[in-house]
Every structure is written in C-alpha cells, then in structure tokens.
Scaffold this active site. Structure first.
Site, mmCIF file in Angstrom:
data_model
loop_
_atom_site.group_PDB
_atom_site.id
_atom_site.type_symbol
_atom_site.label_atom_id
_atom_site.label_comp_id
_atom_site.label_asym_id
_atom_site.label_seq_id
_atom_site.Cartn_x
_atom_site.Cartn_y
_atom_site.Cartn_z
ATOM 1 N N CYS A 31 0.811 -1.105 0.013
ATOM 2 C CA CYS A 31 0.083 -0.008 0.029
ATOM 3 C C CYS A 31 1.065 1.186 -0.231
ATOM 4 O O CYS A 31 2.295 1.302 0.339
ATOM 5 C CB CYS A 31 -0.730 0.200 1.375
ATOM 6 S SG CYS A 31 -1.790 -1.533 1.518
ATOM 7 N N ARG A 82 1.418 1.764 -6.089
ATOM 8 C CA ARG A 82 1.610 0.627 -4.903
ATOM 9 C C ARG A 82 0.249 0.165 -4.544
ATOM 10 O O ARG A 82 0.288 -1.024 -3.579
ATOM 11 C CB ARG A 82 2.190 1.141 -3.747
ATOM 12 C CG ARG A 82 3.927 1.862 -3.996
ATOM 13 C CD ARG A 82 4.024 2.531 -2.789
ATOM 14 N NE ARG A 82 4.142 1.879 -1.792
ATOM 15 C CZ ARG A 82 5.408 1.124 -1.465
ATOM 16 N NH1 ARG A 82 6.514 1.270 -2.270
ATOM 17 N NH2 ARG A 82 5.358 0.428 -0.555
ATOM 18 N N TRP A 139 -3.579 -1.441 -1.042
ATOM 19 C CA TRP A 139 -3.762 -2.595 -2.093
ATOM 20 C C TRP A 139 -4.339 -4.032 -0.709
ATOM 21 O O TRP A 139 -3.175 -4.220 -0.243
ATOM 22 C CB TRP A 139 -2.282 -3.048 -2.457
ATOM 23 C CG TRP A 139 -2.307 -4.406 -3.014
ATOM 24 C CD1 TRP A 139 -1.851 -5.715 -2.256
ATOM 25 C CD2 TRP A 139 -2.416 -4.735 -4.485
ATOM 26 N NE1 TRP A 139 -2.022 -6.635 -3.381
ATOM 27 C CE2 TRP A 139 -2.252 -6.289 -4.546
ATOM 28 C CE3 TRP A 139 -3.073 -4.165 -5.593
ATOM 29 C CZ2 TRP A 139 -2.594 -6.862 -5.895
ATOM 30 C CZ3 TRP A 139 -3.374 -4.933 -6.812
ATOM 31 C CH2 TRP A 139 -3.147 -6.268 -6.785
ATOM 32 N N ASN A 165 0.631 -0.120 6.075
ATOM 33 C CA ASN A 165 1.333 -1.069 5.126
ATOM 34 C C ASN A 165 1.990 -2.344 5.323
ATOM 35 O O ASN A 165 3.026 -2.132 6.353
ATOM 36 C CB ASN A 165 2.060 -0.305 3.927
ATOM 37 C CG ASN A 165 2.670 -1.062 2.899
ATOM 38 O OD1 ASN A 165 2.096 -2.150 2.397
ATOM 39 N ND2 ASN A 165 3.755 -0.801 2.404
ATOM 40 N N GLY A 166 1.392 -3.445 5.180
ATOM 41 C CA GLY A 166 1.994 -4.805 5.692
ATOM 42 C C GLY A 166 0.793 -5.711 6.161
ATOM 43 O O GLY A 166 -0.163 -5.581 5.557
ATOM 44 N N GLU A 219 6.113 -21.787 -19.953
ATOM 45 C CA GLU A 219 5.915 -20.595 -19.250
ATOM 46 C C GLU A 219 7.296 -19.642 -19.847
ATOM 47 O O GLU A 219 7.106 -18.535 -20.341
ATOM 48 C CB GLU A 219 5.878 -20.631 -17.704
ATOM 49 C CG GLU A 219 6.082 -19.158 -17.145
ATOM 50 C CD GLU A 219 5.188 -18.175 -17.422
ATOM 51 O OE1 GLU A 219 4.008 -18.431 -18.184
ATOM 52 O OE2 GLU A 219 5.295 -17.010 -17.157
ATOM 53 N N LYS A 277 6.964 -16.099 -21.813
ATOM 54 C CA LYS A 277 7.267 -14.892 -21.468
ATOM 55 C C LYS A 277 8.454 -14.314 -22.641
ATOM 56 O O LYS A 277 7.972 -13.158 -22.776
ATOM 57 C CB LYS A 277 8.242 -15.182 -20.285
ATOM 58 C CG LYS A 277 8.421 -14.204 -19.067
ATOM 59 C CD LYS A 277 7.149 -13.484 -18.658
ATOM 60 C CE LYS A 277 6.040 -14.602 -18.387
ATOM 61 N NZ LYS A 277 4.743 -14.499 -17.993
ATOM 62 N N GLU A 317 5.942 -12.986 -25.111
ATOM 63 C CA GLU A 317 5.205 -11.690 -24.800
ATOM 64 C C GLU A 317 5.906 -10.411 -24.986
ATOM 65 O O GLU A 317 5.520 -9.466 -25.301
ATOM 66 C CB GLU A 317 4.796 -11.906 -23.393
ATOM 67 C CG GLU A 317 3.605 -12.658 -23.338
ATOM 68 C CD GLU A 317 3.064 -12.726 -21.723
ATOM 69 O OE1 GLU A 317 3.737 -13.225 -20.943
ATOM 70 O OE2 GLU A 317 2.071 -12.079 -21.660
ATOM 71 N N HIS A 329 9.736 -36.589 -31.183
ATOM 72 C CA HIS A 329 8.631 -37.029 -32.167
ATOM 73 C C HIS A 329 8.229 -35.859 -33.054
ATOM 74 O O HIS A 329 7.070 -35.533 -33.069
ATOM 75 C CB HIS A 329 7.691 -37.167 -31.195
ATOM 76 C CG HIS A 329 8.002 -38.446 -30.050
ATOM 77 N ND1 HIS A 329 7.830 -39.685 -30.617
ATOM 78 C CD2 HIS A 329 8.406 -38.411 -28.871
ATOM 79 C CE1 HIS A 329 8.362 -40.621 -29.559
ATOM 80 N NE2 HIS A 329 8.664 -39.758 -28.701
ATOM 81 N N LYS A 355 -3.405 -6.476 -19.245
ATOM 82 C CA LYS A 355 -3.296 -7.093 -18.242
ATOM 83 C C LYS A 355 -4.180 -8.048 -17.560
ATOM 84 O O LYS A 355 -3.823 -8.957 -16.695
ATOM 85 C CB LYS A 355 -2.948 -5.645 -17.256
ATOM 86 C CG LYS A 355 -2.264 -6.209 -15.633
ATOM 87 C CD LYS A 355 -1.003 -6.935 -15.792
ATOM 88 C CE LYS A 355 -0.624 -7.868 -14.624
ATOM 89 N NZ LYS A 355 0.541 -8.680 -14.880
HETATM 90 C C1 AGP Z 1 0.986 -13.725 -18.401
HETATM 91 O O1 AGP Z 1 2.352 -13.215 -18.743
HETATM 92 C C2 AGP Z 1 0.078 -13.247 -19.501
HETATM 93 N N1 AGP Z 1 -0.062 -11.754 -19.377
HETATM 94 C C3 AGP Z 1 -1.031 -14.013 -19.527
HETATM 95 O O2 AGP Z 1 -0.922 -15.146 -20.107
HETATM 96 C C4 AGP Z 1 -1.867 -14.114 -18.077
HETATM 97 O O3 AGP Z 1 -1.167 -15.133 -17.331
HETATM 98 C C5 AGP Z 1 -3.233 -14.678 -18.249
HETATM 99 O O4 AGP Z 1 -4.118 -13.695 -19.326
HETATM 100 C C6 AGP Z 1 -4.089 -15.098 -17.187
HETATM 101 O O5 AGP Z 1 -4.225 -13.915 -16.433
HETATM 102 P P1 AGP Z 1 -4.890 -13.906 -14.896
HETATM 103 O O6 AGP Z 1 -3.767 -14.589 -14.059
HETATM 104 O O7 AGP Z 1 -5.048 -12.363 -14.523
HETATM 105 O O8 AGP Z 1 -6.054 -14.825 -14.949
#
Ligand code: AGP
Length: 606
Positions: free
Chosen positions: A2, A27, A70, A96-97, A479, A483, A486, A502, A601
């Site tokens: 926060c 924050r 937060w 905050n904590g 993953e 990354k 993205e 395969h 996001k």
């Molecule tokens: C992760 O780097 C991506 N931005 C995306 O795959 C994300 O993980 C996915 O959209 C799920 O989002 P959430 O965890 O908010 O549900």
C-alpha cells in the site's frame, strides 16, 4: 503493498496528502483515505480521484495522514479503507503490511468489549494503541508497545487527536521514509511522494520509529532510545522512484521475487510441525482433503502454474488432478459433480474464461477455490474459498512475480492437504525448510542478472527458440517460452524434452537455439540425452543447470545456474532465470516490455 503519506507543516495538508497518494497509486489503488487534524476522516473505494471528489469543501488543517490501499485482508470497500480509527475516535492509523496474529489480537480485544468496523488486520493496531494509552502510556510509548505485540510486517503512521500536531511513524518490513523540508515534514512509503517538495530524506530502518511535529523530527529505536541518523539527498525523479530505480516495472517485479516469496508464505508455514496454515481454506478443509478429484482451470501463465500444481497435488496431496485451459474447458461437456473441486488460478481475478468456469462449477455444486492476487476481484468473490497470493500489485503486463507466487501457493496448498493425509511431519518440515530458504536462493539467482543479460543479447537476433524440460520443468519450459513471446515477439515453443524427437527436432539447426531446463533431478540423464541429440544437429543450447553440475558445460553452449534444492522447488528457481532472459531480449530488441503490443493486463473478454 500500500502507499502511506503523512504531512506536517504550514501548507494545506489536503493538497500535500492527495498529491502524495497519487504518486503512490502504483503501490495500490483499490481504496484510499485520509485524516487531517481537527477534521473528519474521509475514505473511499477506488482510486485517489474518488477520495478527492468525496472531500468536503473547505477542509483545512496542516497536519494529516493518508493511505492508498492494496487489499490483503478484507475486500476493497470504504469500511476496510485506511485510516482506521480506535473505538473513541482519538487514534488514526494507516498501515502497510500484514499483521499475522491479528485474529488472536482481535478476538482478545472483542472479548474485552472492542467493536470492530472493518474486516482488516490493520484495524487492531488502532484499538491496541488506544488501549495502551488508557493503561497509562504516553502516545509514543503506546505506539511502540503496540508494535511489540503485533507479529508481521508494518510501515505505519499514527495520529492522536489529543496531540494534533504530531505524527508517529514506524517501520518493520514495509518501508517508511522521512522527508525534511523548510518547516515541513513528510512521511511516505517511498520518496516518489516526497521528491516534489524536498530531496532531503532520512530512510527509517526496521525496528525504528520517527516522531515529527511542525518544528522537529526525532528518530528512535523501538525502545524509544534516541538515534542519530544522517539525512541523504534523493537523486531519482518520481518516475524512477515508482520503478524502484529500475528501468521497467517488469525488472522491478522480477527483482521483488525474494520479498514476494516471503510474503506469499508469511504466517503460513509451521516449521515445528511441518504444517501449513491457510485461513482461507479452514472452513472447507475437510471437503478439500477428501475430494476424489481436483480440476485446475486458468489461462496463459496461470494455466502453466496449474500444470505444476497438478504434480504437487498428485504427489504431495495424493489427489487425482486435471489441469484445463479455461477457454477450452468452459465449452466442453464437463463431467463434474459435488465430489469435484474446481480450483481457479488468476492473478487479476478478472479473466473472463476462468470466471466462467468457476460460475459453471458453482452451478454444478462443486467446491470452488481460488488462488488469486487481487483481493476482492470477481473470481475471489465467486469461489467458495481461496488463498490470496499477497504478491502486491503487478504493473507489468507479462506476469512475473505473480506467477512465481502462484507456484509457491500451490505448493503450500498441496502440503496443507498432504499433512492431513499421508505426508509426515518430518516430510513437511523438509519442504517448509526449502520454502523458507527460497528468498535467499532466489537472491543468488538474481545475482546472475548481468550474465543472463550477456547471454540474452548473444541470442537476441534469433527468429525462433525451443524451450525444453521434463517433469517439474516441463510447465516452466512452456511459461519461459510464453514470457519470451510476450516481451520480445520472437516465436518460442515450450516442449516436453522427451517429446522433441517426435517431431520438433526437425526444426533444429544452428539458427534455432534451445533453452534446456536441466536441474539435477530424477530425469537429469534423460534430459542430458535430449541435449546431446540437439547438439548432434548443430543446435545451440543454453542450459539452466544446478550449481556444481560438472558435466553440462561439456555439451551446452552456455550455462546458467540455480542453487541446489529439492526437485519440486527447482521450477521456482528456474522461472526467475527465464523471466530475466526474456526481459533482456525484449529490452535489447527495443520493445516496451511493460506494455507489449496487443496485450492487456487483464483479459476480461472471451
Ligand atoms: C502472463 O504473462 C500473461 N499476461 C497472461 O498469459 C496471463 O497469465 C493470463 O491472461 C491469465 O491472467 P490472470 O492470471 O489474471 O487470470
């Protein structure tokens, strides 16, 4: 995480507090509030702008404290927003904590007649301070004596209507900085709220407190022993401070990993008995422990976290577990019944496909659980029970610290169930010991940042990448590839190392590098052979291996290392390496890694 602001001086406190909160909104931004000496306390849900609109006209006063939240305990709401006040309304606290022992403290206070108005852990601090004053403490004594009673982390600022021109602030685990201006003083969570007014600051340390008045500032130990502390001059601008001095939020959030892993496990592991404590699952512990089947649903990185969660649940909790891509699962004929537990993983808690799976599972009478970072989000409210990540707000679109926290929380849940079934106390202690060592081990991984950057730049021109791993490393290979895609826009594919021959091995040549996850684990030799198969076709290999591995450098073109740990902990360590690798390639290719093209996001549409 926060944001806290305090001001004492000659200017209208309301402007100083509101502008300070706006600088700290990164924050936390789900609710906000302020208290100005001699005026009423005003709180609102939503961002700082909502708070400002709610302020009565003509609010005056030159001393006050403020908070942008937060949520960690208690959903985002006006009654859960800070400042929190004591029963008589004489004490106002912004915090905050996390107060780990707040339930015991709250119960004891309620037994003595205290009435609480919020669902937060922070409110107990205001009640305790007032109680100490009633028992004869001075204002300063009441604050430090309260802080000795609470367990957990805090950065707080406190005001007392009986001493209206004084602010007491203290720190333990959540930062507090004191700004020293011309006949004015500032308290804040970081210098971004201060640097516009003064660059002369004093960084409070854990176990210290500061007392400010319009004409003085003093710093003490938690036992009120006076201290002398040199002031420092801030060299950052506001934007740099928000990013903690890092170039991007993504790098800042990767570097927060040790703190995030501490916070996600804070108050949740019992080393003495090898048990895990998850308050959010207590009410459904029995149903969860005896379920015949768990279905994990998620999207993107959350889905990949679920793939590791499946292995944890089957091996540690002994429960058959499936992992489903939410956008697929919601349209299939779903065989669910009351015996099924559906667990949603979601950083934002707002992903439409994941939420839809939970709504459908609820309709079918399943027990639904959430592993969510944003408190009070739609998924957090839709499930029957859940575990919050406590990873703090994740600003970078590419998930980094939240994903890492998901892995740790899934391991905690698996052990939580496992200890009620076949996992012994000593087995639990072994896992908990490794969880407790994670922050220091992750710090050693982060220390390789420059080497990772150098290797990343060496391969940044590549048009394709293959990421391979087996067992616990397989979800991390997926993953890691995501990354990279993205933030660098390079095509990258995650694959089970054993599956490479395969088909995908046909792609390999000297222009198609492979990241091979090959920690010292039970499938090391198998993965070693896969690397040899790649090298036999002139494919370049960047190996992510365990420190002390003497064989790997003979076959890999480049080697990055993780500290030795339990096999099931390795994925948490390799994840951070792959996040840094993707980050540096994205930056090297000139992309906005915090806001990659085409991404959002939170995917609240199908
Ligand atoms: C992760 O780097 C991506 N931005 C995306 O795959 C994300 O993980 C996915 O959209 C799920 O989002 P959430 O965890 O908010 O549900």
């Amino acid at each position: 995480m926060c944001g806290i602001v305090g001001y004492i001086g000659k200017k209208p406190a309301v402007e100083m507090l509101i502008n300070g909160l706006k600088a700290l909104e990164y924050r936390g931004y789900d609710s906000a509030g302020l208290y100005i000496s001699g005026e009423q306390c005003v709180r609102s849900i939503g961002g700082v702008d909502n708070l400002y609109k709610k302020l009565p006209k003509g609010i005056s006063g030159t001393a006050g404290i403020a908070h942008t939240r937060w949520a960690t305990h208690g959903k985002p709401s006006e009654e859960n927003a800070h400042p929190h006040s004591s029963p008589s309304g004489s004490i106002f606290v912004v915090h905050n904590g996390i107060v780990e022992n707040y339930i015991d403290l709250k119960n004891a206070l309620e037994e003595q007649g205290s009435v609480f108005s919020s669902k937060t852990d922070s409110e107990v601090i205001a009640h305790l301070i007032e109680k100490q004053i009633k028992d004869g403490d001075t204002f300063e004594e009441s604050v430090v004596n309260t802080l000795k009673i609470i367990k957990g982390s805090y950065g707080i600022a406190v005001m007392n209507t009986q001493e209206p021109e004084k602010i007491i602030a203290a720190q333990n685990g959540s930062p507090i900085v004191l700004g020293i201006g011309n006949d004015e003083y500032f308290i804040a969570s970081d210098v971004s709220a201060i640097v516009k007014h003064t660059k002369t600051v004093l960084y409070v340390k854990d176990g210290e407190c500061v007392v400010i008045t319009p004409t003085s500032h003093n710093i003490f130990t938690i036992n009120l022993k006076p201290l002398n502390r040199k002031t420092e001059e801030v060299v950052w601008n506001t934007e740099q401070v928000k990013k903690g001095g890092y170039k991007h939020f993504m790098l800042k959030e990767i570097m927060e990993a040790p703190e995030v892993l501490k916070n996600s496990a804070r108050g949740r592991t019992l080393r003495e008995t090898g048990d895990v404590k998850l308050g959010g699952l207590e009410e459904i512990a029995d149903k969860l422990t005896h379920t015949k089947r768990i279905v994990i649903v998620g999207c993107g990185s959350a889905y990949y976290a679920g793939m590791l969660g499946k292995q944890y649940f089957e091996e540690i909790a002994g429960i058959p577990t499936e992992v489903e891509i939410a956008s697929e699962y919601r349209y299939r004929t779903i065989l669910q019944n009351k015996g099924t537990v559906v667990l949603a993983i979601s950083q934002s808690g707002e992903t439409a496909d994941t939420l839809s799976c939970i709504n459908e599972a609820n309709n079918k009478g399943c027990l639904t659980i959430g592993v969510v970072n944003v408190v009070g989000s739609s998924i957090a409210r839709a499930v029957d029970a859940g575990v919050y990540n406590h990873a703090g707000p994740e600003i970078g679109v590419a998930s980094t610290k939240a994903f890492l926290s998901q892995l740790e929380v899934l391991l905690l849940i698996a052990l939580y169930i496992g200890r009620k079934k076949n996992i012994s106390s000593s087995e639990g202690k072994i896992i908990i010991d490794e969880i407790n060592k994670l922050p220091q081990k992750i710090t050693r991984v982060l220390a390789q940042n420059k080497k990772i950057e150098r290797i990343a730049k060496k391969y940044a021109h590549s048009k394709n990448f293959l990421y391979i791993g087996r067992k616990y490393s397989y979800p991390i290979a997926l993953e890691g590839a995501l990354k990279l895609k993205e933030v660098s826009y390079i095509h990258a594919e995650g694959y089970g190392a054993g599956e490479m021959k395969h088909g995908p091995i046909a792609m390999i040549d000297e222009s198609f590098p492979t990241i091979a996850l090959i920690p010292s684990d039970s499938v090391y030799e198998k993965t070693f052979s896969n690397i040899e198969e790649i090298r036999a076709r002139d494919g370049k290999v960047i190996a992510i291996a365990t420190q002390g591995d003497k064989k790997i450098s003979a076959i890999a073109n480049d080697v990055l290392e993780i500290p030795q740990s339990l096999e099931l902990i390795h994925p948490i360590l390799t994840t951070v390496l792959l996040q840094l690798f993707a980050y540096h390639i994205g930056v090297h290719r000139g992309h906005n890694v915090d806001r990659p093209r085409n991404l959002a996001k939170s995917v609240t549409v199908e």
